[in-house]
Design a protein around this motif. Sequence first.
Motif, mmCIF file in Angstrom:
data_model
loop_
_atom_site.group_PDB
_atom_site.id
_atom_site.type_symbol
_atom_site.label_atom_id
_atom_site.label_comp_id
_atom_site.label_asym_id
_atom_site.label_seq_id
_atom_site.Cartn_x
_atom_site.Cartn_y
_atom_site.Cartn_z
ATOM 1 N N VAL A 281 -99.499 2.825 -12.069
ATOM 2 C CA VAL A 281 -98.272 2.375 -12.733
ATOM 3 C C VAL A 281 -98.251 0.876 -13.033
ATOM 4 O O VAL A 281 -97.373 0.404 -13.753
ATOM 5 N N VAL A 282 -99.209 0.109 -12.480
ATOM 6 C CA VAL A 282 -99.314 -1.310 -12.814
ATOM 7 C C VAL A 282 -100.737 -1.627 -13.250
ATOM 8 O O VAL A 282 -101.673 -0.869 -12.980
ATOM 9 N N HIS B 296 -102.067 -11.083 0.901
ATOM 10 C CA HIS B 296 -102.192 -11.697 -0.420
ATOM 11 C C HIS B 296 -101.433 -10.869 -1.458
ATOM 12 O O HIS B 296 -101.339 -9.650 -1.352
ATOM 13 N N GLY B 297 -100.895 -11.563 -2.468
ATOM 14 C CA GLY B 297 -100.123 -10.907 -3.506
ATOM 15 C C GLY B 297 -100.540 -11.351 -4.889
ATOM 16 O O GLY B 297 -101.335 -12.285 -5.054
ATOM 17 N N ARG B 298 -99.992 -10.674 -5.890
ATOM 18 C CA ARG B 298 -100.248 -11.083 -7.271
ATOM 19 C C ARG B 298 -99.126 -10.587 -8.179
ATOM 20 O O ARG B 298 -98.431 -9.609 -7.876
ATOM 21 N N LEU B 299 -98.973 -11.294 -9.294
ATOM 22 C CA LEU B 299 -98.074 -10.840 -10.347
ATOM 23 C C LEU B 299 -98.740 -9.701 -11.091
ATOM 24 O O LEU B 299 -99.929 -9.771 -11.407
ATOM 25 N N SER B 300 -98.004 -8.635 -11.357
ATOM 26 C CA SER B 300 -98.549 -7.554 -12.160
ATOM 27 C C SER B 300 -97.478 -7.035 -13.113
ATOM 28 O O SER B 300 -96.335 -7.516 -13.110
ATOM 29 N N LEU C 41 -101.192 3.510 -16.902
ATOM 30 C CA LEU C 41 -100.533 4.094 -18.062
ATOM 31 C C LEU C 41 -100.676 3.185 -19.274
ATOM 32 O O LEU C 41 -100.396 1.988 -19.192
ATOM 33 N N GLY C 42 -101.108 3.752 -20.383
ATOM 34 C CA GLY C 42 -101.237 2.992 -21.624
ATOM 35 C C GLY C 42 -102.491 2.154 -21.727
ATOM 36 O O GLY C 42 -102.624 1.355 -22.659
#
Length: 430
Positions: free
Chosen positions: A121-122, A133-137, A326-327
């Motif tokens: 979904v991302v 740790h994180g990230r923008l998605s 998706l896409g």
Amino acid sequence: PTQPTENFLTMASIATRASRELLRRTSRTVVGNNGKRSFAAAADGEPLMKTALYDMHIEMGGDMVPFAGYELPVLYKGESGGVMKEHLWCRSEGKASLFDVSHMGQINWHGKDRAAFIEKVVVGDIAGLAPNHGRLSLITNENGGIMDDTVITNAGDHVYMVVNGATKFGDMKHFEEQMSTFDGDVTMEYLEDTMSLLALQGPGAATAVAKILPEGFDLVKMPFMTGTDTTLDGVEGCRITRCGYTGEDGFELAMPEEYAVAIASKLCEDDAVLPTGLGARDSLRLEAGLCLYGNDLDETTTPTEGALGWTLGGPGSRRRTEGGFLGADKVLTPEGKFQKVARKRVGIKGMKAPARAHAEIYDATGEHKIGEVTSGTFSPCLKAPIAMGYVETKSGKVGTDVMVKIRNKMQKAQVTKMPFVEARYYRVPE
């Protein structure tokens, strides 16, 4: 100084109309991929929600406006208040701005297949995130359009996700639909209003937040876009993430709702910390070249058009080569390259007056329309109008002369790189 406020109020009214479609719920919700719970739309006339800090905002002079289905302060009245002063405070050495962002959606993902599901979904690499740790998605639809932007962190035994307030119920309905056909072990836990969320932003944010962190918590070695569970002012069950929406160093602080006022009050005891409203939050993020979902991004915009292709990773990266979201077939070629797009998001400056959303952009002759502005304001730091918007790809090169139609008058402007103001995200000393 009134220009950013006027711009934000227009934006807020648009968001309010959208928020009428949102579902309002009052207890924690857990959804498994058996699809037993459903996120429906709310009826028109749904009363606005209040965050745990509502009374505190009123006491501090908050000018409350509707935003994303909530009543939130657009600015604070008083000697240090107002969009211009609040904005400049956040950019000042040794200072920090405190925002109530409890309207945003906080979600915990559980189950051994949680990363595999989220990657459907991302667009980003979630399986490869190191612990804490994180990230923008970006959440995409079947056409590759952006449904929302989100910050996702590997919290060890679960994944922690924050989505936008105006889109959170639509996001969760979408997740629920995708979970119903997912063959794996995943559970979505929506934290609802059990957890409040504060953002502390600015050059003095680390010094200010250190006063409520446990002894020995090492902020010097905490990189940007990392987060961990912690105590805040002695309160258990909290979380700190080094991230933000201003271009400055800063933190998002999650805590149990019943302790939000006490923790916010403790932070505000520091003379370097100023309560700050949504008006300054909007002008700060625009100076930083950051998108506001619903203005600068929507379901008809792909990551490439939005100049956010980097969220998929670089050339040859796993998400670029494997796709799987998706896409993906609408965004990537079979070789993992970006498909060509007809338009792209750019920065615009040089106008004599601020350009508002939907202002038309023309080529240098003023004869051919090539795009439109999606966000615009008066930059308190640059003391000049700035804007972002979409133009035909061939006209998107930095330095290209354009004309912007503002109040039925053509004004000369140029395509410029973003951010408009240099970002000062934290880097761990080598």
